[in-house]
Design a protein around this motif. Structure first.
Motif, PDB file in Angstrom:
ATOM      1  N   ASP A 177       0.961  -1.310  -0.104  1.00 51.95           N
ATOM      2  CA  ASP A 177       0.081  -0.022   0.057  1.00 51.95           C
ATOM      3  C   ASP A 177       0.819   1.382  -0.034  1.00 51.95           C
ATOM      4  O   ASP A 177       0.506   2.451   0.355  1.00 51.95           O
ATOM      5  CB  ASP A 177      -1.103   0.101   1.133  1.00 51.95           C
ATOM      6  CG  ASP A 177      -0.206  -0.208   2.510  1.00 51.95           C
ATOM      7  OD1 ASP A 177       0.985  -0.235   2.497  1.00 51.95           O
ATOM      8  OD2 ASP A 177      -0.946  -0.019   3.608  1.00 51.95           O
TER       9      ASP A 177
ATOM     10  N   TRP B 270      -5.547  13.865  -2.740  1.00 53.42           N
ATOM     11  CA  TRP B 270      -4.750  13.202  -1.793  1.00 53.42           C
ATOM     12  C   TRP B 270      -4.057  14.025  -0.779  1.00 53.42           C
ATOM     13  O   TRP B 270      -3.632  15.111  -1.028  1.00 53.42           O
ATOM     14  CB  TRP B 270      -3.391  12.490  -2.660  1.00 53.42           C
ATOM     15  CG  TRP B 270      -3.912  11.363  -3.539  1.00 53.42           C
ATOM     16  CD1 TRP B 270      -4.669  11.493  -4.446  1.00 53.42           C
ATOM     17  CD2 TRP B 270      -3.275   9.959  -3.555  1.00 53.42           C
ATOM     18  NE1 TRP B 270      -4.928  10.338  -5.335  1.00 53.42           N
ATOM     19  CE2 TRP B 270      -3.968   9.483  -4.466  1.00 53.42           C
ATOM     20  CE3 TRP B 270      -2.555   9.355  -2.631  1.00 53.42           C
ATOM     21  CZ2 TRP B 270      -3.774   8.116  -4.905  1.00 53.42           C
ATOM     22  CZ3 TRP B 270      -2.151   8.221  -3.178  1.00 53.42           C
ATOM     23  CH2 TRP B 270      -2.719   7.476  -4.119  1.00 53.42           C
TER      24      TRP B 270
ATOM     25  N   PRO C  11      -3.620  -0.809  -4.648  1.00 53.46           N
ATOM     26  CA  PRO C  11      -4.965  -1.312  -4.356  1.00 53.46           C
ATOM     27  C   PRO C  11      -5.712  -0.346  -3.879  1.00 53.46           C
ATOM     28  O   PRO C  11      -5.756   0.715  -3.818  1.00 53.46           O
ATOM     29  CB  PRO C  11      -4.616  -2.287  -3.186  1.00 53.46           C
ATOM     30  CG  PRO C  11      -3.588  -2.023  -2.530  1.00 53.46           C
ATOM     31  CD  PRO C  11      -2.631  -1.178  -3.428  1.00 53.46           C
ATOM     32  N   GLU C  12      -7.129  -0.884  -3.636  1.00 60.26           N
ATOM     33  CA  GLU C  12      -8.093  -0.093  -3.265  1.00 60.26           C
ATOM     34  C   GLU C  12      -7.871  -0.059  -1.672  1.00 60.26           C
ATOM     35  O   GLU C  12      -6.966  -0.458  -1.308  1.00 60.26           O
ATOM     36  CB  GLU C  12      -9.427  -0.706  -3.269  1.00 60.26           C
ATOM     37  CG  GLU C  12     -10.041  -0.944  -4.570  1.00 60.26           C
ATOM     38  CD  GLU C  12     -11.461  -1.498  -4.794  1.00 60.26           C
ATOM     39  OE1 GLU C  12     -11.847  -1.989  -3.659  1.00 60.26           O
ATOM     40  OE2 GLU C  12     -11.906  -1.785  -5.922  1.00 60.26           O
ATOM     41  N   GLY C  13      -8.442   1.308  -1.149  1.00 59.23           N
ATOM     42  CA  GLY C  13      -8.235   1.589   0.515  1.00 59.23           C
ATOM     43  C   GLY C  13      -7.050   2.481   0.550  1.00 59.23           C
ATOM     44  O   GLY C  13      -6.816   3.094  -0.268  1.00 59.23           O
TER      45      GLY C  13
ATOM     46  N   ALA D 231      -9.033   5.363   3.376  1.00 53.68           N
ATOM     47  CA  ALA D 231      -9.762   4.159   3.007  1.00 53.68           C
ATOM     48  C   ALA D 231     -10.947   4.673   2.682  1.00 53.68           C
ATOM     49  O   ALA D 231     -11.620   5.871   2.949  1.00 53.68           O
ATOM     50  CB  ALA D 231      -9.806   3.182   4.249  1.00 53.68           C
TER      51      ALA D 231
ATOM     52  N   ARG E  45      -3.782   8.653   0.506  1.00 55.73           N
ATOM     53  CA  ARG E  45      -5.564   8.426   0.199  1.00 55.73           C
ATOM     54  C   ARG E  45      -6.118   7.729   1.280  1.00 55.73           C
ATOM     55  O   ARG E  45      -5.704   6.439   1.271  1.00 55.73           O
ATOM     56  CB  ARG E  45      -5.494   7.824  -1.155  1.00 55.73           C
ATOM     57  CG  ARG E  45      -7.052   7.900  -1.656  1.00 55.73           C
ATOM     58  CD  ARG E  45      -7.128   7.127  -3.019  1.00 55.73           C
ATOM     59  NE  ARG E  45      -6.927   5.495  -2.710  1.00 55.73           N
ATOM     60  CZ  ARG E  45      -6.812   4.787  -3.634  1.00 55.73           C
ATOM     61  NH1 ARG E  45      -6.450   5.151  -4.830  1.00 55.73           N
ATOM     62  NH2 ARG E  45      -6.405   3.271  -3.348  1.00 55.73           N
TER      63      ARG E  45
ATOM     64  N   VAL F 199      -3.606   4.147   0.920  1.00 52.98           N
ATOM     65  CA  VAL F 199      -2.470   3.871   0.319  1.00 52.98           C
ATOM     66  C   VAL F 199      -1.759   5.294   0.411  1.00 52.98           C
ATOM     67  O   VAL F 199      -2.225   6.289   0.765  1.00 52.98           O
ATOM     68  CB  VAL F 199      -2.715   3.566  -1.451  1.00 52.98           C
ATOM     69  CG1 VAL F 199      -3.312   2.010  -1.472  1.00 52.98           C
ATOM     70  CG2 VAL F 199      -3.404   4.604  -1.928  1.00 52.98           C
TER      71      VAL F 199
ATOM     72  N   SER G 202      -4.029   6.137  -8.884  1.00 50.30           N
ATOM     73  CA  SER G 202      -5.508   6.427  -8.057  1.00 50.30           C
ATOM     74  C   SER G 202      -6.569   5.383  -8.675  1.00 50.30           C
ATOM     75  O   SER G 202      -7.315   5.165  -7.986  1.00 50.30           O
ATOM     76  CB  SER G 202      -5.781   7.707  -8.700  1.00 50.30           C
ATOM     77  OG  SER G 202      -4.925   8.767  -8.332  1.00 50.30           O
ATOM     78  N   ASP G 203      -6.218   4.553  -9.762  1.00 49.56           N
ATOM     79  CA  ASP G 203      -7.051   3.456 -10.090  1.00 49.56           C
ATOM     80  C   ASP G 203      -6.536   2.236  -9.991  1.00 49.56           C
ATOM     81  O   ASP G 203      -5.526   1.744 -10.585  1.00 49.56           O
ATOM     82  CB  ASP G 203      -7.256   3.935 -11.846  1.00 49.56           C
ATOM     83  CG  ASP G 203      -8.278   2.854 -12.161  1.00 49.56           C
ATOM     84  OD1 ASP G 203      -8.673   1.949 -11.578  1.00 49.56           O
ATOM     85  OD2 ASP G 203      -8.365   2.898 -13.542  1.00 49.56           O
ATOM     86  N   PRO G 204      -7.358   1.434  -8.984  1.00 46.33           N
ATOM     87  CA  PRO G 204      -6.794   0.010  -8.451  1.00 46.33           C
ATOM     88  C   PRO G 204      -6.775  -0.834  -9.832  1.00 46.33           C
ATOM     89  O   PRO G 204      -5.792  -1.694  -9.701  1.00 46.33           O
ATOM     90  CB  PRO G 204      -7.825  -0.305  -7.688  1.00 46.33           C
ATOM     91  CG  PRO G 204      -8.189   1.011  -6.909  1.00 46.33           C
ATOM     92  CD  PRO G 204      -8.324   1.938  -8.036  1.00 46.33           C
ATOM     93  N   GLY G 205      -7.508  -0.414 -10.813  1.00 44.74           N
ATOM     94  CA  GLY G 205      -7.635  -1.405 -11.909  1.00 44.74           C
ATOM     95  C   GLY G 205      -6.257  -1.383 -12.838  1.00 44.74           C
ATOM     96  O   GLY G 205      -5.940  -2.129 -13.837  1.00 44.74           O
TER      97      GLY G 205
END
Length: 314
Positions: A97, A153, A130-132, A314, A312, A134, A122-125
């Motif tokens: 993260d 952020w 990852p999401e959450g 969660a 950023r 970081v 910024s985009d987990p994809g």
């Protein structure tokens, strides 16, 4: 200096698509994960990006220290950004993260590179973070740091970078210092395990680190007191003559603290980097770690402006 990816632009696009990387047809900026075979190129590029006039940034030693986990693990943790076949930014996942990164010289204020990097982190994809919750650590003078703030952020944990100029000789360390060599790492790794309170850094992992390409310009130093007891250890990473070197990590055995060994091993580290031709010795520690800051300052290291992460929630 921009470094051209050895595969060239045409094959780079195919390789990036096979790897699931993101390709922007308009600006030709791609983020990808290097293969293990490409890591020496990334390490060498980071080495050439080190500059005495620049603030502390991602260093070959940051990757080199992580080589104790093996080449495949390092490759999986690295992200590279290229534009028209040129390497323009490098990131390293210091845990799942947290991304530590830098940008090629001459592009620190490049808005195009910055916005692509921020979109990717910024985009987990996109396969970077990852999401959450970081965090991203980028030099505060870069446009990346600013665009992260514009994207919402927050300012994160403060870090204190310190630098010691190596133009003049370094005072004697006050410890008996030896260079750790293959087959003689047991006491060095034992000190490290005691310092950080875990048993992960074994002799086998030291050998894995020493086999990495960044270690060709590195040294591990073990400090002994007047009784011959191993009391402190440090690893120094040179980026070549006339470039700043890095201390990562440094520690004093908890049973031997409060006796000036921190200052002594820092002096030994600075002397080793000077011998390797480094222009200065760099280190960065959490601003809240006042004992570490004090130890470095006592060895002639001068604090530089506080370094801030971007986080950023969660």
């Amino acid at each position: 200096m921009l470094a051209r990816h050895p595969a060239g632009l045409a094959s780079e696009k195919c390789d990036a698509l096979r790897a699931g990387a993101v390709w922007d047809r308009a600006m030709h900026v791609v983020v990808s994960t290097p293969t293990p075979d490409e890591l020496p190129f990334v390490v060498e590029t980071l080495r050439t990006w080190q500059d005495e006039s620049a603030p502390l940034q991602l260093h070959p030693g940051d990757l080199g220290w992580s080589w104790r986990d093996g080449t495949s693990a390092v490759a999986a943790a690295v992200r590279t950004w290229t534009r028209d076949g040129m390497l323009v930014a490098v990131g390293f996942l210091d845990g799942p993260d947290a991304l530590r990164m830098t940008v090629a010289p001459g592009l620190w204020r490049d808005d195009d590179v910055a916005r692509h990097v921020v979109e990717d982190v910024s985009d987990p994809g996109r396969g970077v973070l990852p999401e959450g919750a970081v965090a991203v650590e980028a030099p505060n003078a870069t446009r990346v740091f600013e665009v992260l703030g514009e994207a919402g952020w927050r300012v994160g944990e403060p870090w204190t970078p310190l630098r010691r100029d190596l133009a003049e000789p370094v005072d004697a360390a006050g410890l008996r210092v030896e260079v750790v060599e293959a087959g003689r790492s047991a006491q060095f790794t034992a000190v490290h395990r005691a310092v950080w309170g875990n048993d992960r850094f074994t002799d086998e992992r030291w050998r894995a680190m020493a086999d990495g390409p960044a270690f060709a310009r590195a040294r591990c130093l073990l400090g002994r007191d007047s009784s011959g007891v191993a009391v402190a250890g440090v690893t120094v990473w040179s980026a070549g003559r006339g470039r700043p070197g890095l201390i990562e990590p440094m520690g004093v055995h908890p049973e031997h603290r409060g006796r000036g060994h921190g200052r002594a091993i820092c002096l030994a580290a600075a002397a080793a980097l000077r011998e390797a031709g480094s222009s200065s010795a760099l280190v960065c520690t959490p601003a809240a770690n006042e004992p570490a800051v004090a130890a470095y300052r006592s060895a002639g290291f001068v604090p530089e402006p506080v370094r801030l992460d971007r986080s950023r929630p969660a």
